[in-house]
Write a protein that holds these residues in place. Structure first.
Motif, PDB file in Angstrom:
ATOM      1  N   GLY A 270       0.786  -1.226   0.000  1.00 16.34           N
ATOM      2  CA  GLY A 270       0.000   0.000   0.000  1.00 16.34           C
ATOM      3  C   GLY A 270       0.814   1.270   0.000  1.00 16.34           C
ATOM      4  N   CYS A 271       2.150   1.177  -0.084  1.00 17.23           N
ATOM      5  CA  CYS A 271       2.985   2.383  -0.013  1.00 17.23           C
ATOM      6  C   CYS A 271       3.768   2.636  -1.287  1.00 17.23           C
ATOM      7  CB  CYS A 271       3.934   2.287   1.189  1.00 17.23           C
ATOM      8  SG  CYS A 271       3.106   2.448   2.783  1.00 17.23           S
ATOM      9  N   LEU A 272       4.757   1.773  -1.590  1.00 15.31           N
ATOM     10  CA  LEU A 272       5.670   2.077  -2.687  1.00 15.31           C
ATOM     11  C   LEU A 272       4.969   2.356  -4.010  1.00 15.31           C
ATOM     12  CD1 LEU A 272       7.935   1.394  -0.718  1.00 15.31           C
ATOM     13  CD2 LEU A 272       9.041   0.090  -2.550  1.00 15.31           C
ATOM     14  N   PRO A 273       4.089   1.468  -4.504  1.00 14.15           N
ATOM     15  CA  PRO A 273       3.499   1.746  -5.815  1.00 14.15           C
ATOM     16  C   PRO A 273       2.714   3.050  -5.865  1.00 14.15           C
ATOM     17  CG  PRO A 273       3.160  -0.554  -5.197  1.00 14.15           C
ATOM     18  CD  PRO A 273       3.661   0.162  -3.982  1.00 14.15           C
ATOM     19  N   LYS A 274       1.811   3.231  -4.891  1.00 12.08           N
ATOM     20  CA  LYS A 274       0.954   4.428  -4.959  1.00 12.08           C
ATOM     21  C   LYS A 274       1.726   5.691  -4.595  1.00 12.08           C
ATOM     22  CE  LYS A 274      -0.204   5.244  -0.338  1.00 12.08           C
ATOM     23  NZ  LYS A 274      -0.286   6.538   0.388  1.00 12.08           N
TER      24      LYS A 274
END
Length: 446
Positions: A270-274
């Motif tokens: 829920g952190c790196l991609p978005k």
């Protein structure tokens, strides 16, 4: 101190429990009644090692409680905003509706005085410029005469280590307002974090925009490092080189380091991609889009790894996935978590199913979450049930349970001894010695 935590998802629940562990009187606020009920019963609504034990420890002290009633923040001097900032549907930009709603709901209850101002502390990952806008919003909506201050205190939690990272962080960052409010906000945050600060935890104090940039810059650097080694894996596959040995060699360079140079199916969560996508979107809004064009390739490399795993599975099945039984070990985006957001394992599983394979997935902790999002997939009850009669096994989340599998015993349950190591975490020699065809991204075929 009396503290409120607005938003009791992954970040907020951990933060609230840890603040109570540090001795503060904490109330956690969330709109989800089911989540509040679980937390009030000392149960974590998600899997995070150490959190259930911490809840069971601090709830009986009376220093921690959870509610859906925002008015319960009354009397607290420091208010942490910990709601999510997901990717906006159909766009790269961050969706700030939850942050804005939380601040709007909180502001009317901020009853600060000149001597004891109410401090609102943002911990959510937001686009640069958000803190200044919210500071104005808080001042506008707070009761007349109330002294309010806003600070930004980004979080740096690693899923699977969130309790440790909150109680003993590797650094604190304070984004403080200009003028006389800055030292006041710093003093209040220093009091909140007095225990970890007393052990020498580094502290960086800065302005709003720099603090907002710290988290997205850190995540962008990490994503770039992971995608770099995955790009090297693509080259290694063309010349039959070994990306693991390559990573070991360059990792000895102190300027580079070995951590996170692990090639495989790529990053998710829920952190790196978005965060890197939201960073690109915000840079475009600011007219600095050329500065971050490299992040588009970082994202593209990461997504190509998933497609490559599907291709490798087809190759292992002699060119066709139709009717083949594929066992996927892993659903969470990483071990020690039940988080399936943007999970490479589930993305690959869904693509394999769409291309005609019979896919069975197993994960020690993420099964319930995976079923909700991907009900069309079949889910095994355990490893044995998942791999029974499989034509090929994919190891896509490196849980200890999977790393400890015995190649010889495992081979007795499958139809074909073929394994694809999507994390470069297994011992190729051991699996090949047991008669398996072992393949991994960026590794020699034999």
């Amino acid at each position: 101190m009396r503290i409120s935590v607005i938003g009791c998802g992954y970040l907020g629940a951990v933060h609230a429990a840890c603040m109570a562990e540090l001795g503060h009187d904490v109330v956690g606020i969330d709109v989800d009644e089911a989540k509040v009920a679980l937390l009030s019963d000392s149960k974590a609504p998600f899997f995070e090692p150490g959190l259930p034990e911490l809840l069971e420890k601090v709830m009986p002290t009376g220093r921690l409680r959870f509610t859906t009633d925002m008015s319960e923040v009354a009397g607290a001097q420091v208010h942490f905003v910990c709601v999510g900032t997901p990717q906006r549907k159909g766009e790269y930009a961050a969706d700030l509706r939850y942050v804005d709603s939380a601040v709007d709901a909180l502001a009317p209850y901020l009853e600060g005085t000149a001597e004891a101002p109410a401090l609102v502390v943002g911990k959510s990952t937001v686009p640069v410029g958000t803190a200044a806008r919210l500071a104005e919003r808080v001042a506008e909506l707070a009761p007349a005469g109330s002294r309010t201050i806003l600070a930004w205190n980004p979080e740096f939690l690693r899923e699977g280590f969130a309790v440790k990272d909150t109680l003993t962080p590797d650094r604190f960052v304070y984004g403080l307002p200009a003028g006389e409010d800055g030292p006041v906000a710093k003093a209040l945050l220093d009091e909140v974090y007095a225990t970890p600060l007393s052990t020498g935890t580094p502290l960086v104090t800065t302005d709003y925009p720099t603090a907002e940039l710290v988290k997205v810059a850190a995540n962008s650097f990490l994503a770039t490092k992971i995608s770099f080694i995955n790009a090297m894996a693509e080259v290694c596959e063309k010349v039959d080189a070994d990306v693991v040995a390559l990573a070991d060699a360059i990792g000895h360079d102190a300027r580079i380091g070995r951590r996170f140079l692990n090639a495989g199916v790529g990053f998710g969560g829920g952190c790196l991609p978005k965060d890197i996508r939201a960073f690109m979107a915000r840079a475009g809004e600011l007219g600095a889009d050329q500065a971050l064009t490299f992040l588009r390739e970082v994202d593209d490399i990461n997504m190509r790894r998933r497609a490559r795993m599907v291709e490798m599975t087809r190759e292992a099945c002699e060119g066709s996935l139709l009717g083949r039984r594929v066992a996927v070990l892993g659903a969470a985006f990483k071990p020690n978590s039940d988080d399936i957001r943007d999970s490479p394992a589930l993305s690959v599983s869904a693509q394999l199913r769409l291309q005609g394979a019979h896919v069975t997935v197993y994960d020690p902790e993420a099964m319930d979450n995976a079923r909700k999002i991907w009900p069309e997939l079949r889910f095994g009850t355990d490893v044995a049930d998942t791999i029974e009669g499989a034509d090929v096994v994919l190891m896509l989340t490196e849980w200890d349970e999977f790393l400890a599998l015995d190649p010889e015993q495992t081979g007795k349950q499958v139809r074909q001894r073929r394994i694809l190591d999507g994390r470069n975490a297994l011992d190729p020699a051991a699996w090949r010695a047991a008669g398996w065809t072992y393949r991994a991204m960026g590794r020699p075929r034999a």
